[in-house]
Design a protein around this motif. Structure first.
Motif, PDB file in Angstrom:
ATOM      1  N   LEU A 175    -105.218 -53.918  21.584  1.00 48.20           N
ATOM      2  CA  LEU A 175    -105.042 -54.435  22.503  1.00 48.20           C
ATOM      3  C   LEU A 175    -103.399 -53.698  23.090  1.00 48.20           C
ATOM      4  O   LEU A 175    -102.565 -53.705  22.239  1.00 48.20           O
ATOM      5  N   GLY A 176    -102.891 -52.807  24.201  1.00 48.28           N
ATOM      6  CA  GLY A 176    -102.126 -52.061  24.294  1.00 48.28           C
ATOM      7  C   GLY A 176    -101.141 -53.000  24.855  1.00 48.28           C
ATOM      8  O   GLY A 176    -101.837 -53.864  25.781  1.00 48.28           O
ATOM      9  N   PHE A 177     -99.821 -52.737  24.874  1.00 51.17           N
ATOM     10  CA  PHE A 177     -98.821 -53.083  25.549  1.00 51.17           C
ATOM     11  C   PHE A 177     -98.176 -52.120  26.518  1.00 51.17           C
ATOM     12  O   PHE A 177     -97.708 -51.536  25.914  1.00 51.17           O
ATOM     13  N   SER A 178     -97.502 -52.187  27.247  1.00 50.64           N
ATOM     14  CA  SER A 178     -96.655 -51.465  28.575  1.00 50.64           C
ATOM     15  C   SER A 178     -95.627 -51.139  28.545  1.00 50.64           C
ATOM     16  O   SER A 178     -94.854 -52.725  28.190  1.00 50.64           O
ATOM     17  N   LYS A 179     -94.342 -50.043  28.839  1.00 48.84           N
ATOM     18  CA  LYS A 179     -93.434 -50.543  29.092  1.00 48.84           C
ATOM     19  C   LYS A 179     -92.816 -51.039  30.902  1.00 48.84           C
ATOM     20  O   LYS A 179     -93.353 -50.424  31.605  1.00 48.84           O
ATOM     21  N   ASP A 180     -92.698 -52.465  30.733  1.00 52.02           N
ATOM     22  CA  ASP A 180     -92.041 -52.903  32.204  1.00 52.02           C
ATOM     23  C   ASP A 180     -91.478 -51.985  32.869  1.00 52.02           C
ATOM     24  O   ASP A 180     -91.992 -52.024  34.409  1.00 52.02           O
ATOM     25  N   SER A 181     -90.514 -50.979  32.531  1.00 52.11           N
ATOM     26  CA  SER A 181     -89.899 -50.590  33.191  1.00 52.11           C
ATOM     27  C   SER A 181     -90.749 -49.259  33.966  1.00 52.11           C
ATOM     28  O   SER A 181     -90.395 -48.862  35.437  1.00 52.11           O
ATOM     29  N   GLU A 182     -92.029 -48.834  33.661  1.00 48.86           N
ATOM     30  CA  GLU A 182     -92.392 -47.751  33.680  1.00 48.86           C
ATOM     31  C   GLU A 182     -94.134 -48.241  34.357  1.00 48.86           C
ATOM     32  O   GLU A 182     -94.528 -47.545  35.459  1.00 48.86           O
ATOM     33  N   ILE A 183     -93.938 -49.288  34.861  1.00 51.86           N
ATOM     34  CA  ILE A 183     -95.051 -49.444  35.705  1.00 51.86           C
ATOM     35  C   ILE A 183     -94.701 -50.138  36.374  1.00 51.86           C
ATOM     36  O   ILE A 183     -94.280 -51.811  37.061  1.00 51.86           O
ATOM     37  N   GLN A 184     -94.735 -49.805  37.971  1.00 49.21           N
ATOM     38  CA  GLN A 184     -94.073 -50.178  39.131  1.00 49.21           C
ATOM     39  C   GLN A 184     -95.566 -50.884  40.318  1.00 49.21           C
ATOM     40  O   GLN A 184     -95.750 -50.127  40.622  1.00 49.21           O
ATOM     41  N   ASN A 185     -95.623 -51.787  40.632  1.00 48.05           N
ATOM     42  CA  ASN A 185     -96.217 -52.202  41.840  1.00 48.05           C
ATOM     43  C   ASN A 185     -98.122 -51.450  41.782  1.00 48.05           C
ATOM     44  O   ASN A 185     -98.603 -51.347  42.178  1.00 48.05           O
ATOM     45  N   TYR A 186     -98.299 -51.696  40.244  1.00 49.24           N
ATOM     46  CA  TYR A 186     -99.911 -51.008  40.102  1.00 49.24           C
ATOM     47  C   TYR A 186    -100.428 -52.132  40.581  1.00 49.24           C
ATOM     48  O   TYR A 186    -100.853 -53.347  40.133  1.00 49.24           O
ATOM     49  N   ARG A 187    -102.342 -51.500  41.066  1.00 47.53           N
ATOM     50  CA  ARG A 187    -103.052 -52.606  42.304  1.00 47.53           C
ATOM     51  C   ARG A 187    -104.163 -52.469  40.925  1.00 47.53           C
ATOM     52  O   ARG A 187    -104.867 -51.671  40.721  1.00 47.53           O
ATOM     53  N   LEU A 188    -104.992 -53.187  40.629  1.00 48.81           N
ATOM     54  CA  LEU A 188    -105.680 -53.745  40.057  1.00 48.81           C
ATOM     55  C   LEU A 188    -106.666 -55.356  40.296  1.00 48.81           C
ATOM     56  O   LEU A 188    -106.041 -56.524  40.835  1.00 48.81           O
ATOM     57  N   ASN A 189    -108.109 -54.772  40.666  1.00 50.91           N
ATOM     58  CA  ASN A 189    -108.789 -55.780  41.761  1.00 50.91           C
ATOM     59  C   ASN A 189    -107.644 -56.288  43.119  1.00 50.91           C
ATOM     60  O   ASN A 189    -108.209 -57.354  43.144  1.00 50.91           O
ATOM     61  N   GLY A 190    -107.207 -54.655  43.426  1.00 54.18           N
ATOM     62  CA  GLY A 190    -106.546 -54.861  44.838  1.00 54.18           C
ATOM     63  C   GLY A 190    -105.678 -55.886  44.900  1.00 54.18           C
ATOM     64  O   GLY A 190    -104.657 -56.167  45.570  1.00 54.18           O
ATOM     65  N   GLU A 191    -104.662 -56.278  43.553  1.00 57.60           N
ATOM     66  CA  GLU A 191    -103.364 -57.155  43.349  1.00 57.60           C
ATOM     67  C   GLU A 191    -102.229 -56.214  43.201  1.00 57.60           C
ATOM     68  O   GLU A 191    -103.018 -55.531  42.071  1.00 57.60           O
ATOM     69  N   LYS A 192    -101.370 -55.826  42.796  1.00 57.30           N
ATOM     70  CA  LYS A 192     -99.699 -55.654  42.236  1.00 57.30           C
ATOM     71  C   LYS A 192     -99.432 -56.550  41.533  1.00 57.30           C
ATOM     72  O   LYS A 192     -99.174 -57.790  41.367  1.00 57.30           O
ATOM     73  N   PHE A 193     -99.451 -55.521  40.770  1.00 57.18           N
ATOM     74  CA  PHE A 193     -98.387 -55.966  39.213  1.00 57.18           C
ATOM     75  C   PHE A 193     -97.377 -54.937  38.474  1.00 57.18           C
ATOM     76  O   PHE A 193     -97.989 -53.699  38.630  1.00 57.18           O
ATOM     77  N   ASN A 194     -96.767 -55.859  37.801  1.00 57.31           N
ATOM     78  CA  ASN A 194     -95.688 -54.770  37.351  1.00 57.31           C
ATOM     79  C   ASN A 194     -95.395 -53.984  35.376  1.00 57.31           C
ATOM     80  O   ASN A 194     -94.827 -53.839  35.150  1.00 57.31           O
ATOM     81  N   ASN A 195     -96.350 -55.342  35.050  1.00 62.24           N
ATOM     82  CA  ASN A 195     -97.343 -55.255  33.597  1.00 62.24           C
ATOM     83  C   ASN A 195     -98.386 -55.588  33.858  1.00 62.24           C
ATOM     84  O   ASN A 195     -99.045 -56.315  33.665  1.00 62.24           O
ATOM     85  N   LEU A 196     -98.727 -54.642  32.746  1.00 59.43           N
ATOM     86  CA  LEU A 196    -100.047 -54.548  32.439  1.00 59.43           C
ATOM     87  C   LEU A 196    -100.853 -54.139  30.884  1.00 59.43           C
ATOM     88  O   LEU A 196     -99.658 -54.050  30.003  1.00 59.43           O
ATOM     89  N   ASN A 197    -101.995 -54.547  30.523  1.00 58.46           N
ATOM     90  CA  ASN A 197    -102.353 -53.947  28.789  1.00 58.46           C
ATOM     91  C   ASN A 197    -103.553 -53.184  29.271  1.00 58.46           C
ATOM     92  O   ASN A 197    -103.697 -53.291  29.985  1.00 58.46           O
ATOM     93  N   ILE A 198    -103.803 -52.609  28.314  1.00 57.83           N
ATOM     94  CA  ILE A 198    -104.764 -51.549  27.615  1.00 57.83           C
ATOM     95  C   ILE A 198    -105.355 -52.053  27.211  1.00 57.83           C
ATOM     96  O   ILE A 198    -104.804 -52.732  25.911  1.00 57.83           O
ATOM     97  N   ILE A 199    -107.211 -52.054  27.593  1.00 56.31           N
ATOM     98  CA  ILE A 199    -107.779 -52.761  25.478  1.00 56.31           C
ATOM     99  C   ILE A 199    -109.048 -51.323  26.023  1.00 56.31           C
ATOM    100  O   ILE A 199    -109.182 -51.275  26.483  1.00 56.31           O
ATOM    101  N   THR A 200    -108.942 -51.871  24.373  1.00 52.91           N
ATOM    102  CA  THR A 200    -109.695 -50.197  24.056  1.00 52.91           C
ATOM    103  C   THR A 200    -110.858 -51.438  23.137  1.00 52.91           C
ATOM    104  O   THR A 200    -110.322 -51.328  22.120  1.00 52.91           O
ATOM    105  N   GLY A 201    -112.087 -50.868  23.088  1.00 53.21           N
ATOM    106  CA  GLY A 201    -113.584 -51.023  22.076  1.00 53.21           C
ATOM    107  C   GLY A 201    -113.445 -49.778  21.903  1.00 53.21           C
ATOM    108  O   GLY A 201    -114.723 -48.734  21.882  1.00 53.21           O
TER     109      GLY A 201
END
Length: 515
Positions: free
Chosen positions: A400-426
């Motif tokens: 479970l990865g955590f992003s830097k808030d300052s480096e993600i701006q208005n990222y679209r995920l399933n049609g919605e904009k976010f400034n903070n995201l996670n990354i999940i890997t298996g």
């Protein structure tokens, strides 16, 4: 002509055996069932069951004969500066003899036992053991219980405690060198370790091989050795964990520890005595058979410079160990009748069997921008039993990865904009590597490579909601190194996949031994 050749062959064989450091020092009309060295190596004793014979270890002169009917056990011990011979009969009578030098000759003189036990009604003793310092005596009874006696040095009395737990007959007892523990071996395949101080049961070893009646014994103060099968033996620690298993490639008839537990000797069904270096997991040599008659007992002196070997036909042989110990590849051809047998013995090596393991660990990875780090959980099975020191297995990892808030701006995920995201890997992967033990079986170094498939997806995880995006499948490779001690293991790795590229990681966890 044929008779002449047979006679010449016999003469040559006798010459070979004599030149091969065979030294028959005693010949008796009865089988030798027990041998014992005195502490200073000046004498040795042996018995046929109803008498104890004392002989000088240099001249082999008979010094004393002690008549004790139905001898259960005897041994040399120390009482302060004095050396004594202790003996117990099967009907419960206890004897003490001083070993003294009188008129330049060693003698055994009877003395009042330094402590007394009322055992006149104990006529069902099956086994007896003496502790190294003679503080304890353990008696195995035919009702499968153990009576443990502790002597009071200020008087001739002894405390007695009954130890119960075995369901089948006890065929051997043995103390640790420091007399803190007693191990009892039962014919039902269990060995129990008892704390002599409080008489509590410390551990139980189950499913050990007891069909050959070879007992579990203390290798040193913290390890126990016993048979794993008819041809292999194992070493356990006082937590009941198997440290190693060695296949001798021969049926085992006796096991005897040597030199504070670093070495162990094995008597095989071929009347050979094999010697192993336990600390380095190595077969270092063997003593060839000295007689066509079956070996009934053998004993090394305290510093293992000499060995006595007793046989069924009443002979006792004395060797200088350094002169008769052969390398595994140096088996004399004259003792081998067939070339195929010789090749079999020369190419045979003890098999050090590793233990499979399950490793559960947690860790963290430094991720590429715009992500900062991840928290990882990993489960890994390693198969080592036939591959030691290498291993091969299968593993599963989640991140479970955590992003830097300052480096993600208005990222679209399933049609919605976010400034903070996670990354999940298996990740499903195959680990392979080497686990190297530099000294004992507690501490090791590990080198591991992994290869597999990784599934990665972006997600928003919060207390109020979660959104998971589409996943992407990539390859995954990793290499790392680390160390372990007992259950604990830690590794430092360098991981690479098709999305996150190159990421360093560190893991720490528990290594559970299996089998």
């Amino acid at each position: 002509m044929k008779v002449f050749c047979v006679k010449i062959s016999g003469i040559l064989l006798n010459i070979f055996l004599c030149n091969f450091c065979i030294a028959q020092v005693v010949k008796t009309p009865f089988p030798i069932n027990k041998l014992s060295w005195s502490h200073n190596n000046e004498a040795f004793s042996f018995s046929e069951g109803n008498n104890i014979f004392l002989r000088d270890s240099k001249t082999y002169e008979l010094l004393n004969t002690i008549n004790i009917k139905n001898i259960s056990n005897f041994t040399f011990s120390r009482e302060g500066e004095k050396q004594v011979l202790l003996a117990i009969s099967k009907d419960g009578f206890f004897f003490v003899y001083n070993l003294e030098l009188k008129d330049g000759k060693l003698t055994l003189t009877s003395q009042q036992p330094y402590f007394s036990i009322n055992m006149s009604n104990r006529r069902n003793i099956s086994q007896v053991a003496f502790s190294e310092n003679s503080d304890y005596i353990a008696l195995a009874m035919e009702d499968n219980s153990i009576n443990l006696f502790f002597k009071l040095r200020i008087s001739k009395q002894a405390f007695s405690k009954k130890l119960s737990g075995h369901w089948s007959s006890i065929y051997n007892l043995g103390f640790s060198k420091d007399s803190k523990y007693l191990v009892s071996t039962s014919s039902d395949g269990t060995a129990m370790v008892w704390d002599c101080g409080n008489s509590n049961q410390k551990i139980i070893l189950r499913n050990i091989y007891t069909e050959n009646q070879v007992p579990a014994l203390f290798l040193n103060n913290s390890n126990i050795i016993c048979c794993d099968s008819e041809s292999s033996f194992a070493v356990y620690n006082l937590n009941g964990e198997k440290q190693l298993s060695i296949n001798t490639l021969n049926k085992i008839r006796m096991i005897k520890p040597m030199l504070t537990g670093r070495y162990v000797s094995i008597l095989t069904d071929e009347n050979e005595i094999q010697i192993y270096d336990i600390s380095n997991n190595k077969w270092i040599g063997y003593i060839p058979k000295c007689s066509a008659s079956m070996v009934t007992d053998y004993q090394f002196n305290k510093d293992c410079t000499y060995i006595l070997i007793g046989t069924q036909d009443g002979c006792i042989y004395k060797y200088v160990l350094a002169e008769v110990l052969l390398h595994p590849n140096e088996k004399p051809k004259k003792i081998i009748k067939e070339t195929s047998e010789l090749n079999k013995i020369q190419t045979a090596r003890p098999v050090i069997e590793g233990r499979n393991s399950l490793v559960l660990s947690a860790g963290t990875s430094y991720l590429q921008s715009p992500f900062l780090f991840s928290l990882n959980l990993d489960a890994q099975f390693r198969y080592r039993k036939k591959l030691e020191p290498f291993f091969l297995g299968i593993g599963l990892e989640g991140q479970l990865g955590f992003s830097k808030d300052s480096e993600i701006q208005n990222y679209r995920l399933n049609g919605e904009k976010f400034n903070n995201l996670n990354i999940i890997t298996g990740t499903l992967y195959v680990p392979m590597g080497i686990q190297f033990f530099p000294g004992n079986r507690n501490f090791y170094f590990i080198f591991v490579c992994k290869g597999g498939v990784r599934i990665t997806e972006l997600a928003l995880l919060s207390k109020s909601r979660y959104i998971i995006g589409d996943y992407e499948t990539t390859y995954y490779v990793s290499g790392g190194t680390g160390f372990g001690y007992r259950f604990f293991e830690t590794t430092v790795n360098l991981e690479y996949d098709g999305i996150g590229k190159l990421n360093p990681s560190i893991y720490a966890g528990l290594n559970f031994k299996m089998g």
